[in-house]
Design a protein around this motif. Structure first.
Motif, PDB file in Angstrom:
ATOM      1  N   LEU A  57       2.862  16.478 -10.616  1.00  0.00           N
ATOM      2  CA  LEU A  57       2.332  15.650  -9.536  1.00  0.00           C
ATOM      3  C   LEU A  57       3.472  14.734  -9.134  1.00  0.00           C
ATOM      4  CD1 LEU A  57      -1.096  14.291 -10.885  1.00  0.00           C
ATOM      5  CD2 LEU A  57      -0.711  16.250  -9.392  1.00  0.00           C
ATOM      6  N   GLU A  58       3.781  14.707  -7.844  1.00  0.00           N
ATOM      7  CA  GLU A  58       4.840  13.823  -7.367  1.00  0.00           C
ATOM      8  C   GLU A  58       4.260  12.833  -6.365  1.00  0.00           C
ATOM      9  OE1 GLU A  58       8.461  17.171  -7.329  1.00  0.00           O
ATOM     10  OE2 GLU A  58       7.316  16.734  -5.508  1.00  0.00           O
ATOM     11  N   VAL A  59       4.755  11.603  -6.436  1.00  0.00           N
ATOM     12  CA  VAL A  59       4.403  10.603  -5.424  1.00  0.00           C
ATOM     13  C   VAL A  59       5.576  10.478  -4.460  1.00  0.00           C
ATOM     14  CG1 VAL A  59       4.157   8.113  -5.038  1.00  0.00           C
ATOM     15  CG2 VAL A  59       2.729   9.263  -6.720  1.00  0.00           C
ATOM     16  N   VAL A  60       5.262  10.511  -3.180  1.00  0.00           N
ATOM     17  CA  VAL A  60       6.291  10.417  -2.143  1.00  0.00           C
ATOM     18  C   VAL A  60       5.989   9.221  -1.244  1.00  0.00           C
ATOM     19  CG1 VAL A  60       7.311  11.553  -0.124  1.00  0.00           C
ATOM     20  CG2 VAL A  60       6.701  12.911  -2.156  1.00  0.00           C
ATOM     21  N   ARG A  61       6.961   8.350  -1.110  1.00  0.00           N
ATOM     22  CA  ARG A  61       6.847   7.288  -0.111  1.00  0.00           C
ATOM     23  C   ARG A  61       7.312   7.878   1.226  1.00  0.00           C
ATOM     24  NH1 ARG A  61       7.565   1.461  -0.106  1.00  0.00           N
ATOM     25  NH2 ARG A  61       8.264   0.776   1.945  1.00  0.00           N
ATOM     26  N   ALA A  62       6.377   8.059   2.150  1.00  0.00           N
ATOM     27  CA  ALA A  62       6.703   8.643   3.456  1.00  0.00           C
ATOM     28  C   ALA A  62       7.099   7.502   4.386  1.00  0.00           C
ATOM     29  CB  ALA A  62       5.507   9.400   4.004  1.00  0.00           C
ATOM     30  N   GLU A  63       8.333   7.550   4.873  1.00  0.00           N
ATOM     31  CA  GLU A  63       8.811   6.469   5.741  1.00  0.00           C
ATOM     32  C   GLU A  63       9.952   7.031   6.569  1.00  0.00           C
ATOM     33  OE1 GLU A  63      10.086   2.999   3.600  1.00  0.00           O
ATOM     34  OE2 GLU A  63      10.276   1.795   5.428  1.00  0.00           O
ATOM     35  N   GLY A  64       9.810   7.041   7.889  1.00  0.00           N
ATOM     36  CA  GLY A  64      10.813   7.669   8.732  1.00  0.00           C
ATOM     37  C   GLY A  64      10.740   9.175   8.580  1.00  0.00           C
ATOM     38  N   GLU A  65      11.876   9.847   8.757  1.00  0.00           N
ATOM     39  CA  GLU A  65      11.897  11.305   8.734  1.00  0.00           C
ATOM     40  C   GLU A  65      12.490  11.808   7.411  1.00  0.00           C
ATOM     41  OE1 GLU A  65      14.029  13.671  11.949  1.00  0.00           O
ATOM     42  OE2 GLU A  65      11.991  13.357  12.713  1.00  0.00           O
ATOM     43  N   SER A  66      11.863  12.828   6.832  1.00  0.00           N
ATOM     44  CA  SER A  66      12.346  13.381   5.563  1.00  0.00           C
ATOM     45  C   SER A  66      13.364  14.479   5.831  1.00  0.00           C
ATOM     46  CB  SER A  66      11.181  13.952   4.756  1.00  0.00           C
ATOM     47  OG  SER A  66      10.840  15.240   5.228  1.00  0.00           O
TER      48      SER A  66
END
Ligand SMILES: [Fe+2]
Lengths: 172, 336
Positions: A57-66
């Motif tokens: 399980l991974e947590v991703v901080r989504a901010e701007g473009e990946s």
């Protein structure tokens, strides 16, 4: 109208619980909070919060473009805060980008070569399929949080000691 | 609890006795275990002991054991009685994981072919559920009904619900369907404020089967059962089994592998005990966004004061229990 208010937590407002050991080590529970982890992550770091042998399980901080990612197997993204857009491209030659027996998400060098598959916009509670053979990219205008169902791979970051409870906690 | 399934001969005695003239309930025999119920209680007897449970506690536990097909590891109905799944073979036990019963030699365990035992238990859950009583419901729900009294009708639809298992992901063409008012899944009263919007999905022609998403929270807010993890998305053997929880988990679950929880909304308190002795080990409170792993050597029971959304994450690999026994897989998921 509802008499009940459902509590979700968010990047800006979360209250973790914890482990109150009777006769145990709190570390045995690998206890973390996805919003806490995301609040201390760089955009699009894929921080492991769950491990079951090879599965992650991974947590991703989504901010701007990946960056663009791809994997040789299904992955899923669950949006737990904010709004996250996903673009998908069917790779012309997926095996050349990532070995078919490889595990986890891999970075795609530069722009993926292939046909546009489509676009998904996730709000809180929405879950998307990220199919094999596809490259995907996230974008978010304001910071959001994704929980990824995947396998440990070259992009997975492990920093358990920093994110997990290690001291007993008195619970109320 | 991971004793291999080779310690005894398989029991082949199964018997369903006719309904009692007094209570109207059938009585059951599996191996040398005997089961009967009266207006309030279920009595379990084995060659060197007897045990009683209140009918509501027993029925809620029995319903989960049946619906889950014995699930992973041990389903303890209470501190004395339960089943352990060896996947094809199932233990039924009394006192085996109770320190005092064990030390006094009052424990008893018999093994059965899973499908044969399940057949008997299905008959039991059907016969012992009265009209209007729903063992899947939390007791505060309008449709929960009461389990008490003499045999009075049945609730066939409630006890025969099919456990949803997505092959790949809920909402994909041909896979488990999303829940709506129209297909019989209204919002639960305690999750009525969960947003109903579906994600925006724009698939280019030809990619309609691969560009897909659904509203998991809305799906869970429409679940008509509690404490019934069902597979919603699959990465090989990695299963997301989210569930909606209210009141207490009707069993103590002693998994034979690590089991992860992600609290998606609200909160659940957990009591954790040693799997083999029942000695208390820890208390947890999991609030929204919390992630925790239940070690592979414990049993756990959860308490959810408001209906909450919990993501249970399982590794379904059939190799895991043996790997843990051999020391090839850890009892605690991560060392740090
Ligand atoms: Fe469990």
């Amino acid at each position: 109208m509802s008499d009940y208010t459902t509590v979700y937590g968010s990047l800006n407002d979360f209250t973790p619980g914890g482990v109150d050991p009777i006769n145990d080590d709190p570390k045995n529970y690998v206890f973390s909070n996805v919003f806490d982890v995301a609040s201390r992550s760089q955009p699009y770091e894929r921080v492991a919060v769950g491990k079951n042998l090879e599965y992650a399980l991974e947590v991703v901080r989504a901010e701007g473009e990946s960056p663009w990612y791809t994997a040789a197997h299904d992955e899923f993204a669950l949006c737990m805060d904010g709004q996250v857009e996903i673009h998908l491209v069917k790779l012309d030659d997926p095996d050349a980008v990532v070995a078919p027996d490889s595990e986890g998400a891999h970075l795609v060098d530069g722009m993926p070569e292939g046909r546009k598959m489509g676009r998904i916009v996730l709000n809180r509670g929405h879950q998307a399929l990220l199919p094999p053979g596809a490259a995907y990219r996230f974008s978010a205008e304001s910071p959001g949080v994704l929980l990824m169902q995947t396998i440990f791979g070259p992009c997975t970051v492990e920093r358990w000691a920093e994110i997990c409870q290690s001291e007993p906690m008195k619970l109320d | 609890m991971n004793e291999m399934a080779n310690s005894g001969t398989l029991q082949s005695h199964f018997k369903i006795n006719p309904a009692s003239n007094e209570t109207g309930y059938k009585a059951y025999e599996a191996g040398s275990f005997k089961f009967k119920r009266d207006e309030y209680f279920v009595e379990i007897a084995w060659p060197n002991g007897t045990h009683r449970m209140a009918a509501d506690d027993f029925m809620r536990a029995l319903m989960r054991d049946v619906a889950w097909g014995f699930f992973y590891g041990t389903i303890a109905f209470d501190e004395v009685f339960g089943t352990t799944n060896h996947y094809g073979i199932v233990d039924m036990f009394a006192g085996t994981y109770h320190e005092v019963y064990k030390a006094a030699g009052r424990d008893h365990l018999e093994q059965f072919r899973a499908e044969e035992l399940l057949k008997l238990m299905k008959d039991m859950v059907e016969d012992w559920t009265n009209e209007g009583y729903d063992p899947f419901a939390a007791p505060g729900e309008a449709g929960a009904g009461v389990p008490w009294g003499r045999k009075n009708g049945d609730n066939h639809d409630a006890v025969n619900r099919i456990r949803v298992t997505a092959e790949r992901m809920v909402g994909l063409p041909g896979d488990a369907v999303i829940r709506t008012d129209d297909n019989g899944y209204p919002k639960n009263r305690m999750l009525a404020d969960v947003a109903e919007d579906q994600p925006l999905v724009e698939a280019e022609p030809g990619f309609e089967k691969e560009v897909a998403a659904f509203n998991l929270y809305d799906y869970l807010s429409r679940s008509d059962v509690t404490w019934n993890p069902s597979v919603c998305s699959v990465v090989k053997e990695s299963l997301f089994c989210p569930t909606s929880e209210e009141f207490s988990l009707p069993v103590e679950h002693g998994n034979d592998r690590c089991e992860w929880f992600v609290q998606l909304s609200d909160h659940i308190a957990w009591d954790v005990k040693d799997r083999d002795t029942g000695r208390p080990r820890a208390k947890l409170v999991m609030r929204a966004g919390d992630v925790a792993c239940m070690p592979a050597d414990i049993r756990h029971r959860g308490y959810s004061p408001k209906r909450s959304m919990l993501l249970v994450w399982e590794n379904a690999s059939p190799r895991v229990p043996e790997m843990i026994q051999k020391g090839e897989a850890p009892v605690v998921a991560v060392q740090f």
